[in-house]
Structure formats: C-alpha cells, structure tokens
Design an enzyme around this catalytic site. Sequence first.
Site, PDB file in Angstrom:
ATOM      1  N   GLU A 190       0.849  -1.201   0.000  1.00  0.00           N
ATOM      2  CA  GLU A 190       0.000   0.000   0.000  1.00  0.00           C
ATOM      3  C   GLU A 190       0.882   1.247   0.000  1.00  0.00           C
ATOM      4  O   GLU A 190       2.011   1.230   0.499  1.00  0.00           O
ATOM      5  CB  GLU A 190      -0.913  -0.060   1.239  1.00  0.00           C
ATOM      6  N   ASP A 191       0.344   2.326  -0.558  1.00  0.00           N
ATOM      7  CA  ASP A 191       1.107   3.581  -0.598  1.00  0.00           C
ATOM      8  C   ASP A 191       1.173   4.239   0.771  1.00  0.00           C
ATOM      9  O   ASP A 191       2.225   4.652   1.234  1.00  0.00           O
ATOM     10  CB  ASP A 191       0.510   4.546  -1.639  1.00  0.00           C
TER      11      ASP A 191
ATOM     12  N   PHE B 147      -1.293  16.374   3.750  1.00  0.00           N
ATOM     13  CA  PHE B 147      -1.735  15.670   2.543  1.00  0.00           C
ATOM     14  C   PHE B 147      -0.576  15.625   1.552  1.00  0.00           C
ATOM     15  O   PHE B 147      -0.055  16.655   1.154  1.00  0.00           O
ATOM     16  CB  PHE B 147      -2.952  16.353   1.926  1.00  0.00           C
TER      17      PHE B 147
ATOM     18  N   ASP C 181      -3.450   5.662   6.530  1.00  0.00           N
ATOM     19  CA  ASP C 181      -3.958   6.914   7.097  1.00  0.00           C
ATOM     20  C   ASP C 181      -4.837   6.539   8.304  1.00  0.00           C
ATOM     21  O   ASP C 181      -4.321   6.232   9.368  1.00  0.00           O
ATOM     22  CB  ASP C 181      -4.723   7.634   5.979  1.00  0.00           C
TER      23      ASP C 181
ATOM     24  N   ARG D  16       0.447  11.697  -9.463  1.00  0.00           N
ATOM     25  CA  ARG D  16       0.955  10.348  -9.204  1.00  0.00           C
ATOM     26  C   ARG D  16       2.331  10.142  -9.834  1.00  0.00           C
ATOM     27  O   ARG D  16       3.152   9.368  -9.350  1.00  0.00           O
ATOM     28  CB  ARG D  16       0.006   9.286  -9.791  1.00  0.00           C
TER      29      ARG D  16
END
Length: 181
Positions: free
Chosen positions: A100-101, A153, A104, A166
């Site tokens: 996963e990136d 963010f 959160d 991206r």
Amino acid sequence: MSKAKRVPHILISEADLQRRVEELAREIDRDYATCERLIAIGVLKGSVFFMVDLLKLVNVPVQVDFFQTSSYGEGTEPGEVRIRKDIDLSIRGADVLLIEDIVDTGYTLRTILDLLRFRGAKSVKLCALLDKVERREVEVPIDYRGFEIEDKFVVGYGLDYADFYRDLPYIGIYEGDGGDA
Ligand code: IMP
C-alpha cells in the site's frame, strides 16, 4: 510546466525513496527466502509506482495481483470501505504481501487484511511506503514501513490529488491549488 515545479515542498526526495525501497526489498528477500508461494497484492492505484520499484528489486519469485477500493469522496462514509476490484488469484495457502502507498486512518487496510485472512492465506503481511501514524483510527500492524510522516496531505510516487501528481518521482506536500502547485 515542469514536474519539479508542480509541488514546491518536497518531503521525501527521489534518492531517499529509492534507497528505502532497496532496503525494504532486502528485508523482504530475507524474510521470504524459504517461502513456497508468495503473492504480492497492491491496492490500486496509489501503490503502483512503489510496488513496481519494490518488486523489481525483490529476488524471491512472486505472483502479482491487485485490489481496488473506493476512495474518499465517492459516496462512502468514513470507515466504510468498498472493494471495487477484487483479486483474480486464489490465495489459499499462499504467503501474501499486501502493498500500500499510505496508511492513514487504517480502515482500508484493516478491511483488506481481514478479507485476506478469511480467504485462507497462510500468512498476510503489510508493506506500506508511508505511515501517517497520528491519523490512525483502527489498528493496523505494518510489517515493512517505508517512512513515518506527519499529518499532511501528500502527493507523488503514486499518491494523488484528483488523480494528478501520481507521476512525480518524489513525495511532496500538497498545498492546494493556489501558489505554485
Ligand atoms: P485509510 O483507509 O484512511 O488508511 O486511507 C488510505 C487511502 O487514503 C490511501 O490508500 C490513499 O489512497 C488515501 N490517502 C490517505 N492520505 C493521503 C494523502 O496524504 N495523499 C493522498 N492520498 C491519501
């Protein structure tokens, strides 16, 4: 406009990303050296850039598959995660490495980890490039963590704002549509 100008504040440089990805690949190689069937599962779309770089450096043979989940702002409540694309492979008896990136709140990964275990994976581990630990609402054990970051963010290296950014080769802090962004 050049890519370098689009997000002014670089949080993690391309060189630091590549160095850390290399380290994670070595850890994964060591831990899965005797593994019989390893499946790497990425969560679309954010994990793709990280996953490609990582798996090119991992020497253990690996099968590849993807989940896609619903993201923020698509009619979902906080904590409500929908699977939009399921994996194609059977994972029964396999060692699964979920990639996963960013973690959160943790809801996305919690949902997927529970599903993978329910389907009979032999083991399930999580590799996350970024960990926004301050934002966590549900516990998610991260076995391979790239970087812990503050509650900002971020975009780049797979992470998006409205599907832009991206393709940046680094992680930058997104500061809104004004200014230089
Ligand atoms: P969680 O379920 O709250 O852990 O959310 C995980 C997903 O939210 C990630 O896979 C990203 O798609 C998205 N996300 C969370 N924080 C950021 C961010 O800083 N930038 C871009 N996407 C983010």
